[in-house]
Enzyme design. Sequence first.
Site: not given
Length: 438
Positions: A267, A270, A335-336, A369, A428
């Site tokens: 990660q 990235h 996230e992971h 991934d 109504h």
Amino acid sequence: MSAVNIRLLDTTAADFEPAFQRVLHWSAETDDAIEQRVAAILADVRARGDAAVLEYTARFDGVSATSVAALEIPRAELLAALNAIPTAQRDALEAAAQRVRSYHERQLEASGRSWSYRDDDGTLLGQKVTPLDRVGIYVPGGKATYPSSVLMNALPAKVAGVGEIVMTVPTPNGERNAMVLAAAAIAGVDRAFTIGGAQAVGALAYGTATVPAVHKITGPGNAYVASAKRRVFGVVGIDMIAGPSEILVLADGTTPPDWIAMDLFSQAEHDELAQSILLCPDAAYIAQVKAAIDRLLDAMPRRDVIRASLEGRGALIRTRSMEEACDISNRIAPEHLEVSSRDPHRWEPLLRHAGAIFLGAFTSESLGDYCAGPNHVLPTSGTARFSSPLGVYDFQKRSSLIEVSEAGAQQLGPIAAELAYGEGLQAHARAAEMRLKR
């Protein structure tokens, strides 16, 4: 090179909490200059359409064209790319696509069908599930190319039954990536344009003479893309506002330290703002992982990015126990989330918040991934507390079905009228009462 200066924290330390908060701190706010520039781009695309898209594509991507139609990638070129890439790449793409498609087909079977039932009086109640007519998928193309993102965005849309999938992908200096085009062919993308940035989001949201307006935009991008998606939400739907990528590893010390170090790298490579954290109750094992980080880093092509990420936002944290590690993980909502232990199913019930949970030492995040099957578009920045991975459900909408029988109207009418009068909405109430038998 020198050792990686990654934070080493201990939950028993008196200053752990403030140090931990510094690790987590990341502002999702886009700076004012980007916001102003994105606002100007979107307004220009909305006003001038194709002409603005051409101008920004030339300025930001270095791609000059006489028309936006010239930026569209013909379906024949996608198929040609599929036939031209090496056999190993094609086989990998097709195998990954099959697993992703199969997973999302199961998702559709579980939750994506219309349903209804009838009350004793004959009233029908239910829900009609229909796919979106047209969606736009944004595929990043700046620092790297992401054929996997094509599969992860297009395939659940295709499985959901979306009528038309429009892909935009920036091609800096006009270089088209063959694997991205091949993935688009495999995934069934209907139209593809070599447009990126805020101008691509604007073209998809508002439509131009050439780019059709879509009903939802999915896919990650840089700060300009994230800001543009935020601004067009309401005109179109969006999947999420993605922040930097994250991995959190819960380890009991039984996994080879080199494996954990490389998972943290996966990660960190990235970008410099990505976050990699290890939680483990074994101090000696944490030292082994730290040694592996220092030993393995120099061999990584993206070592400068990895170092900046680990030193800026990474941490190796010793916990009192695996139970405490699970508690901290829930606070982070990563996230992971890798549960790298001998018995991962012992800890999984304690984990409530994560985009994706990877169970066991052999389940590297990278498999998720690319090819495991579940979607890799995941909530970041703690939003896993309230949001979910991209899925078939993001490409569907639900309509309630109500068919009240004459007998049912006699039962429901007085209830509705009473509540309507209480709210001061006489029409109504009268609409309900008119259907009552005298």
